[in-house]
Write a protein that holds these residues in place. Sequence first.
Motif, PDB file in Angstrom:
ATOM      1  N   ALA A 109       7.357  -2.313  -3.235  1.00  0.00           N
ATOM      2  CA  ALA A 109       8.162  -2.573  -4.437  1.00  0.00           C
ATOM      3  C   ALA A 109       7.267  -2.835  -5.641  1.00  0.00           C
ATOM      4  O   ALA A 109       7.512  -2.310  -6.736  1.00  0.00           O
ATOM      5  N   ASP A 110       6.219  -3.628  -5.457  1.00  0.00           N
ATOM      6  CA  ASP A 110       5.281  -3.886  -6.552  1.00  0.00           C
ATOM      7  C   ASP A 110       4.547  -2.607  -6.943  1.00  0.00           C
ATOM      8  O   ASP A 110       4.307  -2.360  -8.122  1.00  0.00           O
ATOM      9  N   ARG A 111       4.218  -1.795  -5.966  1.00  0.00           N
ATOM     10  CA  ARG A 111       3.539  -0.526  -6.237  1.00  0.00           C
ATOM     11  C   ARG A 111       4.419   0.369  -7.116  1.00  0.00           C
ATOM     12  O   ARG A 111       3.949   0.958  -8.082  1.00  0.00           O
ATOM     13  N   ARG A 112       5.692   0.457  -6.769  1.00  0.00           N
ATOM     14  CA  ARG A 112       6.631   1.269  -7.563  1.00  0.00           C
ATOM     15  C   ARG A 112       6.858   0.665  -8.944  1.00  0.00           C
ATOM     16  O   ARG A 112       6.824   1.362  -9.953  1.00  0.00           O
ATOM     17  N   ALA A 113       7.097  -0.620  -8.988  1.00  0.00           N
ATOM     18  CA  ALA A 113       7.417  -1.287 -10.252  1.00  0.00           C
ATOM     19  C   ALA A 113       6.292  -1.165 -11.275  1.00  0.00           C
ATOM     20  O   ALA A 113       6.545  -1.011 -12.467  1.00  0.00           O
ATOM     21  N   HIS A 114       5.063  -1.211 -10.794  1.00  0.00           N
ATOM     22  CA  HIS A 114       3.912  -1.165 -11.698  1.00  0.00           C
ATOM     23  C   HIS A 114       3.212   0.192 -11.699  1.00  0.00           C
ATOM     24  O   HIS A 114       2.180   0.345 -12.346  1.00  0.00           O
ATOM     25  N   ARG A 115       3.779   1.123 -10.943  1.00  0.00           N
ATOM     26  CA  ARG A 115       3.226   2.489 -10.849  1.00  0.00           C
ATOM     27  C   ARG A 115       1.734   2.468 -10.512  1.00  0.00           C
ATOM     28  O   ARG A 115       0.916   3.073 -11.195  1.00  0.00           O
ATOM     29  N   LEU A 116       1.428   1.757  -9.431  1.00  0.00           N
ATOM     30  CA  LEU A 116       0.043   1.611  -8.997  1.00  0.00           C
ATOM     31  C   LEU A 116      -0.398   2.816  -8.173  1.00  0.00           C
ATOM     32  O   LEU A 116       0.358   3.288  -7.317  1.00  0.00           O
ATOM     33  N   SER A 117      -1.615   3.270  -8.411  1.00  0.00           N
ATOM     34  CA  SER A 117      -2.203   4.311  -7.573  1.00  0.00           C
ATOM     35  C   SER A 117      -2.574   3.685  -6.226  1.00  0.00           C
ATOM     36  O   SER A 117      -2.470   2.465  -6.047  1.00  0.00           O
ATOM     37  N   VAL A 118      -3.047   4.501  -5.310  1.00  0.00           N
ATOM     38  CA  VAL A 118      -3.471   3.982  -4.003  1.00  0.00           C
ATOM     39  C   VAL A 118      -4.613   2.986  -4.194  1.00  0.00           C
ATOM     40  O   VAL A 118      -4.583   1.875  -3.648  1.00  0.00           O
ATOM     41  N   ALA A 119      -5.627   3.369  -4.975  1.00  0.00           N
ATOM     42  CA  ALA A 119      -6.775   2.475  -5.202  1.00  0.00           C
ATOM     43  C   ALA A 119      -6.338   1.182  -5.881  1.00  0.00           C
ATOM     44  O   ALA A 119      -6.814   0.091  -5.525  1.00  0.00           O
ATOM     45  N   GLU A 120      -5.437   1.281  -6.839  1.00  0.00           N
ATOM     46  CA  GLU A 120      -4.938   0.083  -7.519  1.00  0.00           C
ATOM     47  C   GLU A 120      -4.130  -0.791  -6.561  1.00  0.00           C
ATOM     48  O   GLU A 120      -4.204  -2.019  -6.628  1.00  0.00           O
ATOM     49  N   THR A 121      -3.393  -0.178  -5.660  1.00  0.00           N
ATOM     50  CA  THR A 121      -2.616  -0.949  -4.686  1.00  0.00           C
ATOM     51  C   THR A 121      -3.537  -1.686  -3.729  1.00  0.00           C
ATOM     52  O   THR A 121      -3.296  -2.852  -3.399  1.00  0.00           O
ATOM     53  N   PRO A 181       3.787 -19.652  -7.920  1.00  0.00           N
ATOM     54  CA  PRO A 181       3.961 -18.271  -7.430  1.00  0.00           C
ATOM     55  C   PRO A 181       2.833 -17.375  -7.964  1.00  0.00           C
ATOM     56  O   PRO A 181       2.181 -17.711  -8.961  1.00  0.00           O
ATOM     57  N   PRO A 182       2.614 -16.235  -7.330  1.00  0.00           N
ATOM     58  CA  PRO A 182       1.580 -15.329  -7.840  1.00  0.00           C
ATOM     59  C   PRO A 182       1.984 -14.765  -9.199  1.00  0.00           C
ATOM     60  O   PRO A 182       3.165 -14.567  -9.469  1.00  0.00           O
ATOM     61  N   ARG A 183       1.026 -14.531 -10.036  1.00  0.00           N
ATOM     62  CA  ARG A 183       1.263 -13.934 -11.353  1.00  0.00           C
ATOM     63  C   ARG A 183       0.947 -12.453 -11.262  1.00  0.00           C
ATOM     64  O   ARG A 183      -0.135 -12.000 -11.636  1.00  0.00           O
ATOM     65  N   VAL A 184       1.896 -11.710 -10.754  1.00  0.00           N
ATOM     66  CA  VAL A 184       1.714 -10.295 -10.447  1.00  0.00           C
ATOM     67  C   VAL A 184       1.341  -9.494 -11.690  1.00  0.00           C
ATOM     68  O   VAL A 184       0.430  -8.665 -11.644  1.00  0.00           O
ATOM     69  N   ASP A 185       2.009  -9.751 -12.806  1.00  0.00           N
ATOM     70  CA  ASP A 185       1.704  -8.997 -14.033  1.00  0.00           C
ATOM     71  C   ASP A 185       0.250  -9.193 -14.461  1.00  0.00           C
ATOM     72  O   ASP A 185      -0.407  -8.241 -14.883  1.00  0.00           O
ATOM     73  N   GLU A 186      -0.253 -10.415 -14.349  1.00  0.00           N
ATOM     74  CA  GLU A 186      -1.650 -10.679 -14.689  1.00  0.00           C
ATOM     75  C   GLU A 186      -2.595  -9.977 -13.714  1.00  0.00           C
ATOM     76  O   GLU A 186      -3.637  -9.471 -14.123  1.00  0.00           O
ATOM     77  N   MET A 187      -2.240  -9.954 -12.445  1.00  0.00           N
ATOM     78  CA  MET A 187      -3.060  -9.261 -11.449  1.00  0.00           C
ATOM     79  C   MET A 187      -3.147  -7.778 -11.771  1.00  0.00           C
ATOM     80  O   MET A 187      -4.230  -7.188 -11.748  1.00  0.00           O
ATOM     81  N   GLY A 240      -6.047  -7.133  -2.584  1.00  0.00           N
ATOM     82  CA  GLY A 240      -7.184  -8.048  -2.715  1.00  0.00           C
ATOM     83  C   GLY A 240      -6.876  -9.197  -3.661  1.00  0.00           C
ATOM     84  O   GLY A 240      -7.224 -10.356  -3.393  1.00  0.00           O
ATOM     85  N   GLU A 241      -6.222  -8.889  -4.783  1.00  0.00           N
ATOM     86  CA  GLU A 241      -5.813  -9.936  -5.733  1.00  0.00           C
ATOM     87  C   GLU A 241      -4.825 -10.899  -5.071  1.00  0.00           C
ATOM     88  O   GLU A 241      -4.909 -12.114  -5.267  1.00  0.00           O
ATOM     89  N   MET A 242      -3.895 -10.352  -4.303  1.00  0.00           N
ATOM     90  CA  MET A 242      -2.927 -11.203  -3.603  1.00  0.00           C
ATOM     91  C   MET A 242      -3.623 -12.087  -2.572  1.00  0.00           C
ATOM     92  O   MET A 242      -3.244 -13.246  -2.388  1.00  0.00           O
ATOM     93  N   GLU A 243      -4.644 -11.563  -1.905  1.00  0.00           N
ATOM     94  CA  GLU A 243      -5.394 -12.375  -0.947  1.00  0.00           C
ATOM     95  C   GLU A 243      -6.095 -13.534  -1.640  1.00  0.00           C
ATOM     96  O   GLU A 243      -6.096 -14.657  -1.130  1.00  0.00           O
ATOM     97  N   ALA A 244      -6.697 -13.254  -2.798  1.00  0.00           N
ATOM     98  CA  ALA A 244      -7.360 -14.320  -3.554  1.00  0.00           C
ATOM     99  C   ALA A 244      -6.345 -15.380  -3.973  1.00  0.00           C
ATOM    100  O   ALA A 244      -6.607 -16.588  -3.861  1.00  0.00           O
TER     101      ALA A 244
END
Length: 92
Positions: free
Chosen positions: A35-47, A78-84, A52-56
């Motif tokens: 869902a985050d991948r779709r919402a932010h249109r992340l590539s595979v490398a970005e995902t 909560p995680p700050r997904v937009d900042e990540m 990694g950001e979520m792990e940190a």
Amino acid sequence: MNAASEMAAFDRLPAAVRARLAASRFDFKAVTIAADRRAHRLSVAETVAFIGEMEAWAADAEKSADCGDGNRLTPAKPPRVDEMVERIRNSY
């Protein structure tokens, strides 16, 4: 969310993302990552970088979490997904 739908979401992710999720010590849900991948249109490398950001975040959250009933921890923030996502995009 049942186990079958979670497994189906995992199977739909690109191989590199599945490998990164499988290697994580944290139980990130494939449905949420997708869902985050779709919402932010992340590539595979970005995902992969996003995981990694979520792990940190999870490691930091674990240190500052509140102890609840039983053995569960409640993150203080909560995680700050937009900042990540912004950090990831600025690094590419």
